[in-house]
Scaffold this motif. Structure first.
Motif, PDB file in Angstrom:
ATOM      1  N   ASN A   1       0.651   2.176  12.644  1.00  0.00           N
ATOM      2  CA  ASN A   1       1.942   1.650  12.204  1.00  0.00           C
ATOM      3  C   ASN A   1       2.173   1.782  10.712  1.00  0.00           C
ATOM      4  O   ASN A   1       3.254   1.471  10.217  1.00  0.00           O
ATOM      5  CB  ASN A   1       2.063   0.173  12.583  1.00  0.00           C
ATOM      6  N   TRP A   2       1.156   2.167  10.015  1.00  0.00           N
ATOM      7  CA  TRP A   2       1.280   2.281   8.562  1.00  0.00           C
ATOM      8  C   TRP A   2       0.931   3.681   8.095  1.00  0.00           C
ATOM      9  O   TRP A   2       0.548   3.901   6.960  1.00  0.00           O
ATOM     10  CB  TRP A   2       0.394   1.235   7.871  1.00  0.00           C
TER      11      TRP A   2
ATOM     12  N   THR B   1       3.337   4.709   5.293  1.00  0.00           N
ATOM     13  CA  THR B   1       3.594   3.744   4.234  1.00  0.00           C
ATOM     14  C   THR B   1       2.279   3.137   3.795  1.00  0.00           C
ATOM     15  O   THR B   1       1.672   2.370   4.527  1.00  0.00           O
ATOM     16  CB  THR B   1       4.565   2.652   4.731  1.00  0.00           C
ATOM     17  N   ARG B   2       1.855   3.532   2.615  1.00  0.00           N
ATOM     18  CA  ARG B   2       0.537   3.141   2.146  1.00  0.00           C
ATOM     19  C   ARG B   2       0.600   1.862   1.327  1.00  0.00           C
ATOM     20  O   ARG B   2       1.476   1.708   0.493  1.00  0.00           O
ATOM     21  CB  ARG B   2      -0.072   4.266   1.283  1.00  0.00           C
TER      22      ARG B   2
ATOM     23  N   TYR C   1       9.317  -6.157   1.754  1.00  0.00           N
ATOM     24  CA  TYR C   1       9.118  -6.064   3.194  1.00  0.00           C
ATOM     25  C   TYR C   1       9.826  -7.199   3.889  1.00  0.00           C
ATOM     26  O   TYR C   1       9.916  -8.301   3.368  1.00  0.00           O
ATOM     27  CB  TYR C   1       7.636  -5.984   3.563  1.00  0.00           C
TER      28      TYR C   1
ATOM     29  N   ARG D   1      10.074  -1.828   3.579  1.00  0.00           N
ATOM     30  CA  ARG D   1       9.587  -1.790   4.956  1.00  0.00           C
ATOM     31  C   ARG D   1      10.323  -2.870   5.733  1.00  0.00           C
ATOM     32  O   ARG D   1      10.238  -4.052   5.395  1.00  0.00           O
ATOM     33  CB  ARG D   1       8.085  -2.072   4.952  1.00  0.00           C
TER      34      ARG D   1
ATOM     35  N   ASP E   1      11.044   2.416   5.330  1.00  0.00           N
ATOM     36  CA  ASP E   1      10.299   2.515   6.573  1.00  0.00           C
ATOM     37  C   ASP E   1      10.810   1.433   7.519  1.00  0.00           C
ATOM     38  O   ASP E   1      10.740   0.245   7.206  1.00  0.00           O
ATOM     39  CB  ASP E   1       8.815   2.310   6.220  1.00  0.00           C
TER      40      ASP E   1
END
Ligand SMILES: Nc1ncnc2c1ncn2[C@@H]1O[C@H](COP(=O)(O)OP(=O)(O)OP(=O)(O)O)[C@@H](O)[C@H]1O
Ligand SMILES: [Mg+2]
Lengths: 426, 249
Positions: free
Chosen positions: A40-41, A44-45, A231, A257, A286
């Motif tokens: 799921n990541w 996106t780090r 997020y 996110r 994201d």
């Protein structure tokens, strides 16, 4: 479970926490941040997030906030009652709640709510999302909005962030929304930030409950400015005949996110998630969705679009779960990314998990640049190529906005999108 | 009006237009006929400035200017109009809004005042009535979900509003019912004027009964293989293209 990353950078947050919150922060440290190999990541780090020394956002003076609030109201509507959270804390002086109709209460997250929330958070323990655990441990404040059965209300919820310091600052807030049976809520939510020199991590968690036959139109206007990390996690819980229409507008912010999940737990519920992201430079947006069709005869729609210039990137991952009982489900998913530069990237990952047989599930995703045929058609009628491109980009965006019921609000959004696109084109 | 000399054009290295000479004078109507794939649309698109086609040889003079030097939008502003064989659907852009932007670009280029939304609406409504079109097509998104015939009529509406000096109609009659054909022909005839010319690409003699051309040209494999008066269309209808192609060989 894939290996997770260390959370040492969040230790300073613990200095001011005690009791359940300290316990939750411990739980967060134990869970760790999702690592690069977590599915799921993937795009996106969080590595850089793990490398900062995060301090909790302090209180801010309201002087600097009035300008931000004016901007927020300019777009969302000046006549709406508004509830303002400044650095997560409810601001009665800036809020305007006197005009809320009977049957609607809105205010700060009350201690009772907080206790219940923390208890629930601890109970769910390691199963929950690490960023949700972090939020539950560290949130500075939040809001509660309740609409009584049969009532109707419109409200502007404004999150403002003002930080003049230079520390890496972590702001966390929570929102709880309850729409009673047959009630209707039109919720506009703005996020604006003014933090010229600090690095910011902003986390927002929302829980939205829709009782039978209730309705919620929820528009989120994310204008995170120079905020490095934003997020949001929102969960929608729906009973029979309820309808949720959510639209998220991502106008800037460096790394955003957005996770939205819905549980359609009684028949006849409808949930709609849409999103429009305008990205340039190295911005990253994201979006993840989880649509859980738990019972028969519910419908859902998802429409995710992004416009990408320069070296920006968008990710859409849409999960639809149709459980065995959920016959006659109708679930639609669509994602489109418009690439304006050769270096921009978009990823779409539809995931359909279907255990019922009599269902209609469709998904489509396209990633592409402006169509040469359309450009030429416009140009051949006298419209120059810059304007033609703008027209096409605006049209692409307008298709997400067209579902909005308030036409003057929609026009303001279209204008803002147009202006933003002009800047993107340089 | 327009003078095409020894025009060659290719796409992806394949030569499609292989030496065309054609002059259309002010007020004239020329028809271009020819079998499928002979290059009619390619010629029309090259004249309108489509970048995918590369002009490898020859020249085109339009109202005294070197047409091939101009960007597509400048060609339009100078008075060139192409009615597309396949009008493009553009969702999210309203037909009226688009047409007003286009008209004002052209007017500005020609040193005229721009029309405001109200004046424009009045103008466009009049044209819609003259063309017996449904008014709701104006509010709709550009060509999106239009029927084949509606798209073609919409092209004629655009032409009527933009009032070009040279209009190239690429099979605007294809797919039209008899009434619509009449409307399209009336639209063209209403615009016919001493200082306005038309190039009408068609497969059917029928259209040319309504729009009587001054000249008819037959295009085959990228060349004009025969030209004549309006009778040529009749002759072609009778004998088919095989006849000219055989004669050619
Ligand atoms: N974009 C393109 N890419 C590749 N080939 C092309 C392209 N455009 C045209 N051609 C080719 O050029 C030739 C001429 O095509 P064109 O469309 O000009 O024919 P036409 O005379 O208009 O035919 P029709 O009567 O069927 O409309 C055809 O062989 C076609 O396949
Ligand atoms: Mg053709």
């Amino acid at each position: 479970m894939s290996p997770s990353m260390k959370t040492d950078g969040f230790k300073p947050l613990g200095e001011t926490l005690s009791g359940e919150r300290a316990q939750l922060l411990q739980a967060f440290h134990k869970q760790g941040l999702p690592g690069p190999r977590s599915e799921n990541w993937k795009y996106t780090r969080l590595k850089e997030l793990a490398e900062r020394e995060w301090r909790a956002a302090g209180k801010a003076g309201i002087d600097g906030a009035t300008e931000l609030l004016a901007q927020a109201e300019e777009l969302a509507g000046k006549d709406l009652p508004c509830l303002v959270l400044l650095n997560g804390r409810f601001q009665p002086e800036l809020s305007r709640l006197g005009t809320l109709p009977a049957g609607c209460e809105a205010g700060a997250l009350e201690p009772a709510d907080e206790t219940a929330l923390l208890a629930a958070a601890i109970q769910r323990g390691g199963e929950r999302h690490p960023l949700d655990t972090l939020n539950a441990a560290a949130f500075q404040g939040g809001a509660v909005i309740r609409v009584q059965p049969g009532a109707q209300a419109a409200l502007h919820l404004v999150h403002l962030l003002s930080e003049s310091g230079e520390d890496a600052t972590c702001l966390q807030s929570r929102v709880r929304v309850e729409v009673g049976e047959g009630a209707k809520l039109e919720l506009r939510e703005s996020f604006l930030a003014d933090a010229p020199s600090a690095e910011i991590l902003a986390g927002q968690v929302a829980e939205i409950r829709l009782a039978r036959d209730s309705r919620c139109e929820h528009i989120r206007l994310q204008r995170a400015g120079s905020v490095e990390w934003l997020y949001t996690l929102q969960h929608i819980d729906q009973l029979s005949g309820s309808r949720y229409d959510g639209l998220t507008l991502g106008l800037d912010g460096q790394l955003v996110r957005n996770e939205s999940s819905a549980c359609l737990r009684e028949s006849g519920a409808h949930c709609d998630f849409s999103s429009l992201g305008l990205l340039d430079d190295v911005r990253h947006m994201d979006s993840h969705t989880w649509m859980d069709h738990a019972v028969p005869s519910c419908t859902s729609g998802q429409n995710f679009r992004s416009v990408l210039a320069d070296r920006s990137r968008s990710v859409y991952s849409g999960h639809i779960l149709v459980r065995q009982d959920a016959q006659l489900t109708d679930a639609v998913q669509d994602s489109k990314a418009l690439l304006l530069s050769a270096e921009a990237r978009a990823n779409a990952r539809p995931q359909l998990e279907i255990y019922a047989d009599d269902v209609k599930c469709t998904h489509g995703s396209t990633v592409g640049s402006l169509e040469e045929e359309q450009l030429f058609y416009l140009r051949s009628r006298g419209i120059d190529s810059v304007r033609a491109r703008q027209l096409l980009v605006r049209a692409f965006c307008a298709e997400v906005l067209e579902s909005l019921s308030d036409s003057s609000f929609r026009e303001r959004l279209e204008t803002l999108v147009g202006e933003r696109m002009e800047n993107i084109h340089g | 009006m327009i003078k095409i000399s020894d025009l060659h054009a290719s796409i992806e290295g394949r030569e499609i237009i292989r030496g065309i000479d054609l002059e259309v004078r002010p007020g004239e109507v020329h028809a271009i006929m020819g079998p499928n794939g002979s290059g009619k649309s390619t010629l029309a698109n090259v004249l309108a400035g489509r970048e995918a086609y590369e002009v490898t040889q020859g020249s085109v003079e339009f109202l005294g200017k070197d047409l091939l030097e101009l960007e597509p939008e400048v060609r339009a502003r100078e008075g060139l109009f192409l009615a597309f064989q396949y009008p493009v659907e553009i969702p999210g852009v309203s037909n009226t809004y688009f047409l007003r932007v286009a008209l004002n670009e052209i007017r500005r280029h020609q040193g005229l005042d721009e029309l405001d939304a109200l004046d424009f609406l009045e103008l466009v409504r009049t044209k819609v009535r003259e063309l017996h079109m449904r008014e709701d097509l104006l509010e709709r998104q550009l060509n999106t979900g239009f029927s084949g015939g509606e798209k073609k009529k919409n092209e004629i509406l655009h032409m009527a509003v933009l009032e070009p000096k040279l209009a190239i109609l690429d099979e605007t009659d294809s797919g039209l019912d008899i009434d619509a054909l009449r409307i399209v022909a009336d639209g063209v005839n209403a615009l016919r004027a001493e200082n306005r010319s038309f190039i009408v690409v068609t497969h059917y003699q029928r259209l040319l009964e309504y729009i009587v051309p001054d000249r008819v040209h037959v295009l085959s494999e990228g060349r004009i293989v025969r030209s004549g008066g309006s009778d040529l269309a009749l002759e072609l209808e009778e004998k088919g293209y095989g006849w000219v192609q055989e004669e050619q060989a």
